[in-house]
Enzyme design. Structure first.
Site, PDB file in Angstrom:
ATOM      1  N   GLY A  61     -18.311  17.225  40.994  1.00 32.02           N
ATOM      2  CA  GLY A  61     -17.373  16.474  41.825  1.00 32.02           C
ATOM      3  C   GLY A  61     -18.033  15.354  42.604  1.00 32.02           C
ATOM      4  O   GLY A  61     -17.510  14.234  42.685  1.00 32.02           O
ATOM      5  N   THR A  89     -13.055  19.179  42.865  1.00 29.93           N
ATOM      6  CA  THR A  89     -13.127  18.172  41.803  1.00 29.93           C
ATOM      7  C   THR A  89     -14.176  18.512  40.749  1.00 29.93           C
ATOM      8  O   THR A  89     -14.116  17.994  39.632  1.00 29.93           O
ATOM      9  CB  THR A  89     -13.443  16.794  42.412  1.00 29.93           C
ATOM     10  OG1 THR A  89     -14.657  16.885  43.176  1.00 29.93           O
ATOM     11  CG2 THR A  89     -12.319  16.338  43.323  1.00 29.93           C
ATOM     12  N   CYS A  90     -15.140  19.358  41.122  1.00 33.46           N
ATOM     13  CA  CYS A  90     -16.153  19.746  40.133  1.00 33.46           C
ATOM     14  C   CYS A  90     -15.522  20.480  38.958  1.00 33.46           C
ATOM     15  O   CYS A  90     -16.006  20.406  37.828  1.00 33.46           O
ATOM     16  CB  CYS A  90     -17.212  20.641  40.774  1.00 33.46           C
ATOM     17  SG  CYS A  90     -18.039  19.892  42.192  1.00 33.46           S
ATOM     18  N   PHE A  91     -14.455  21.220  39.243  1.00 35.99           N
ATOM     19  CA  PHE A  91     -13.837  22.065  38.219  1.00 35.99           C
ATOM     20  C   PHE A  91     -12.394  21.679  37.933  1.00 35.99           C
ATOM     21  O   PHE A  91     -11.672  22.431  37.282  1.00 35.99           O
ATOM     22  CB  PHE A  91     -13.894  23.531  38.678  1.00 35.99           C
ATOM     23  CG  PHE A  91     -15.235  23.958  39.196  1.00 35.99           C
ATOM     24  CD1 PHE A  91     -16.295  24.130  38.323  1.00 35.99           C
ATOM     25  CD2 PHE A  91     -15.450  24.130  40.557  1.00 35.99           C
ATOM     26  CE1 PHE A  91     -17.546  24.504  38.802  1.00 35.99           C
ATOM     27  CE2 PHE A  91     -16.699  24.499  41.042  1.00 35.99           C
ATOM     28  CZ  PHE A  91     -17.751  24.691  40.167  1.00 35.99           C
TER      29      PHE A  91
END
Length: 876
Positions: free
Chosen positions: A546, A843-845
């Site tokens: 993210g 947001t990373c995933f």
């Protein structure tokens, strides 16, 4: 035991006979050993196989494709029947009308009598299509047609349509057989190409490769002969490179109508699909039989051969067996099989005679297709067509774009989504060592003229591979490079006895993101190929993807800020281009700005290398320059539409007072901002700079005769010369990352843009498709009230607000190049009670976390605040 003894005794008796009385073959072999003959190798004109021959041969038949190759030109005598014969639709129509009138006038009712009355049609077709000389002087383009036209396709289409309307298919079948005879023994016909293009347009050449029924003429015999014509035409056309016909064929393709050009692409793709389907069928059938043998006799180390007649494909559809080393698949497979998609590959099934062949996770291995001459020839031919397509779309003067360039998606072959792309890529790079022994044996046994280690790979023909396959290949290579760099750093740390980071870490301040990023990249240029990790100073977020997305977005925004002066924003096209004035500016900070171009090149390369999407507003010309593709007038018109329109008016002007009306010389002028050290004003001064478009351009007037050269020089200046230094620094940064990454060369300019920028939706996002692939956690399901409200809210919002939601969750409002359905999306529940907290995004995933809100109104209110006011990262 008794059977075994009998066989051995027969073998012994035969050996005694041979020893006592040598046969004629043994004598000949002894004689040949006493008087050895030099053996040479000849390349087959069809399949390209190297065939051993002796000097005394005049012709030979290839053992692979069964085509007769002539080594010496025969003494041909003119046939008085076909000497002045010409094949035409008008002549055929008159013969057909005469035959049908005879049937009608004589009131013939007997079938044999009708066939006899229609015999003149068969004789005419047989005479025409047995001779390439007749076809060469037939179907010539009409008077006034462009010089590049080789065949009058309208008349040819009418000719074949007349045959398809006959009450019997015998004449049509006779024509196919005549073509087959001609293609098997082409003699001197391969010096020409028009006759081959005439045969290539026979309708059944396309339909024999599909399962669809085509009119009453459809029959196993016609399909079988049409298949023979298809493979011969593909092979002969693929071998014209290096001959006089090559340039003529490319020129014809370049100016061919888009409809006919696309039709040719689809036809060859069908042929490739046909061959791959045949390989798939035999592989699945073989695995099925092997599984059956193992289940019945698991104790046998070597399974016995079984009778395969019950699944013989030739018994199902073809009564005519083609001359081929591998029989073509010809089963009446279901439409679902032919229209198979990559999602179906794990559950693909073929039903034949009530028996089901099933293969899970099927992948084409290189050993299954690399020696298949059908596939090799088809790929070579498709490469020619792709080359012609790159020349379509005009040049710097073809502003009307009569021959529109076909999109790359038309060339994609969906069967190659089943390709073992990792293995194919390794073969392409020359890293595959698993089959090294068999490769060496092949090289040692091959003639010297064919002895090379270049192996077939679909990566040599990247236009056939879909964008998803290419992205998969790039992800595979970049992952390997990152793993190698991490392993190298770890071993280096052990060797030197100090800590060496296995990641490329960049620490930046939000308000100084450009300078901090440039400094980090300068200091760690050896770490660019490591996995990227971003840390925002004074923010506790940990990068799992993210923060990296956020860094790319903020940095590109900063670089494209008008205050940097790096790019010119063209208002009429809403696109950005390298600052033309920068190369002519007297500003002392120009060198620093050059470093920013290098930084941008590195950033764009890192985004692609790490699988991130950027929101860039560059014209297609940039990506064409990156792929070293020729620029056209259309590229300039996309960036500067108003100026392009004025250039077109100048090119179209037919008046005799041209120089008086336009009063132009080979010069151009543009504005340049100059910062003076004495000036205290914030806004820089602006002056007009005039540059010559050629040597002594100010002394050369633009006339009616040289206006084309003027337009070429104008476009070349604004797209190339004026930005040469800026673009070179940009590419230096880009190549610093991708210099050792070979997979980047698989992408065309159109695909490169989609890979970097994704697909931008201009009206509404397809959230229904996204909902179908969304996963839920924490107690949510697709039927939960909050989930239903969430999707209803998204559908009701406008495009800009929808984009903010997507950016809030994924850090980008762009859809992946392979479609929104490939976006991993997840919604989790924060708690089972109502809460006044805002939604949270990981947001990373690509994960959205929602509370169990009590009403739809409250959910919409909280969601709108979250997506419009969000910034920064922190721990939860």
């Amino acid at each position: 035991m008794d059977l075994l003894f009998r066989r051995n005794s027969k073998k012994k008796n035969s050996e005694q006979k041979l020893l006592s009385k040598p046969n004629k073959g043994v004598k000949q072999r002894k004689k040949s050993l006493e008087n050895p003959v030099d053996i040479k190798y000849s390349k087959c004109c069809c399949c390209g196989s190297m065939v051993p021959i002796t000097e005394d041969l005049n012709k030979y038949k290839c053992g692979v494709c069964r085509v007769t190759n002539l080594l010496k030109e025969p003494d041909t005598k003119k046939d008085p029947v076909t000497e002045d014969l010409v094949c035409s639709a008008a002549h055929l129509k008159s013969i057909i009308n005469g035959c049908l009138a005879k049937v009608k006038n004589e009131q013939l009712t007997d079938k044999k009598e009708k066939y006899r009355a229609l015999e003149p049609i068969s004789h005419y077709l047989s005479d025409c299509f047995h001779s390439y000389e007749v076809l060469e002087r037939s179907f010539h383009p009409k008077v006034g047609s462009p010089a590049y036209s080789l065949v009058d396709y309208d008349e040819l289409s009418t000719f074949y349509a007349l045959l398809m309307k006959l009450p019997t298919r015998r004449p049509f079948y006779r024509m196919l057989c005549a073509c087959n005879d001609l293609l098997k023994k082409p003699q001197g016909a391969l010096k020409h190409i028009r006759w081959l293009l005439i045969i290539w347009e026979i309708p059944f050449i396309r339909y024999c490769l599909t399962t669809a029924q085509y009119t009453k003429f459809d029959s196993p015999e016609i399909r079988a002969v049409a298949y023979e014509l298809a493979k011969r035409c593909v092979c002969y056309l693929s071998n014209i490179s290096g001959t006089e016909n090559y340039a003529q064929y490319i020129y014809c393709l370049r100016y061919m109508s888009p409809e006919l050009f696309t039709f040719n692409i689809e036809k060859i793709n069908l042929y490739i699909t046909y061959q791959l389907t045949r390989i798939m069928y035999h592989s699945i059938k073989k695995d099925k039989k092997a599984d059956k043998r193992r289940s019945v006799m698991p104790q046998m180390s070597e399974p016995e051969e079984s009778n395969m007649a019950d699944l013989d494909p030739l018994q199902l559809n073809h009564s005519y067996i083609p001359d081929d080393n591998v029989s073509p698949i010809s089963e009446q497979l279901t439409d679902e099989f032919w229209n198979v998609t990559p999602e179906d590959v794990k559950t693909i099934e073929i039903d034949i005679k009530g028996k089901t062949l099933k293969q899970r996770g099927f992948k084409f291995k290189t050993a299954q297709y690399e020696h298949d001459w059908h596939i090799r020839s088809a790929c070579k031919l498709m490469m020619m067509i792709n080359l012609a397509n790159t020349k379509r779309g005009g040049s710097m003067l073809d502003y009307r774009n009569y021959n529109e360039q076909i999109g790359v998606g038309v060339f994609y072959n969906t069967m190659l989504d089943f390709l073992d792309n990792k293995q194919d890529f390794e073969v392409w790079r020359g890293l595959d060592v698993g089959n090294r022994l068999s490769l060496l044996l092949t090289e040692w046994s091959a003639p010297q003229s064919q002895n090379n280690s270049v192996r077939f790979s679909f990566c040599n023909y990247p236009f056939l591979l879909s964008l998803g396959v290419k992205i998969s290949i790039m992800e595979y290579e970049t992952k390997r490079i990152m793993e190698y760099q991490a392993e190298k750093a770890f071993l280096s740390s052990l060797d030197k006895g100090k800590s060496v980071d296995v990641y490329f870490k960049i620490k930046v301040r939000r308000n100084m993101i450009t300078s901090d990023s440039l400094t980090a990249i300068k200091q760690h240029q050896g770490d660019l190929l490591k996995s990227l990790r971003i840390e925002f100073i004074d923010e506790p977020g940990i990068d799992a993807g993210g923060l990296r997305k956020e860094w790319f977005i903020l940095l590109t925004k900063s670089l494209f800020n008008p205050t940097t002066g790096l790019f010119d924003y063209v208002r009429e096209s809403r696109l950005c281009w390298f600052s033309i004035a920068l190369g002519h500016s007297k500003d002392t900070g120009a060198s620093t700005q050059g470093e920013y171009y290098f930084l941008l090149g590195v950033v764009i390369a890192l985004a692609m290398f790490n699988g991130n999407i950027l929101d860039l507003k560059f014209p297609r010309a940039l990506y064409r320059k990156m792929c070293k593709e020729a620029l056209t007038f259309q590229d300039y018109a996309e960036l500067y539409p108003s100026t392009a329109s004025n250039l077109i008016k100048m090119l179209d002007y037919q008046g005799d007072d041209f120089e008086t009306v336009f009063c132009l010389t080979f010069e151009t002028s543009f504005r340049c901002n100059i910062k003076s050290s004495k000036s205290t004003k914030k806004s820089p001064k602006s002056e007009v700079i005039t540059k010559e478009l050629c040597q002594n351009g100010s002394q050369i007037a633009v006339t009616k005769e040289n206006r084309g050269e003027y337009v070429k020089a104008w476009i070349d200046f604004y797209l190339n010369k004026s930005v040469d230094n800026q673009f070179r620094q940009f590419m230096d940064g880009f190549n610093r990352v991708f210099s050792n990454c070979k997979s980047i060369s698989l992408f065309s300019s159109e695909e490169l843009e989609r890979l970097l920028c994704g697909d931008e939706e201009h009206t509404k996002y397809d959230f229904q498709m996204l909902r179908s692939v969304t996963r839920y956690q924490g107690g949510f399901s697709d039927n939960s009230s909050v989930i239903n409200w969430f999707w209803e809210i998204l559908q009701s919002w406008d495009y800009k607000l929808q984009g903010k939601v997507l950016q809030f969750i994924t850090s980008s409002n762009r859809v992946p190049a392979t479609g929104i359905s490939t976006l991993p999306f997840k919604i989790s529940r924060l708690g089972a009670r109502d809460d006044n907290g805002l939604p949270i995004a990981h947001t990373c995933f690509n994960e959205l976390c929602l509370w169990e809100y009590a009403s739809k109104v409250k959910l919409e209110q909280k969601l709108k605040i979250a997506v419009t006011e969000a910034e920064g990262f922190g721990f939860k």
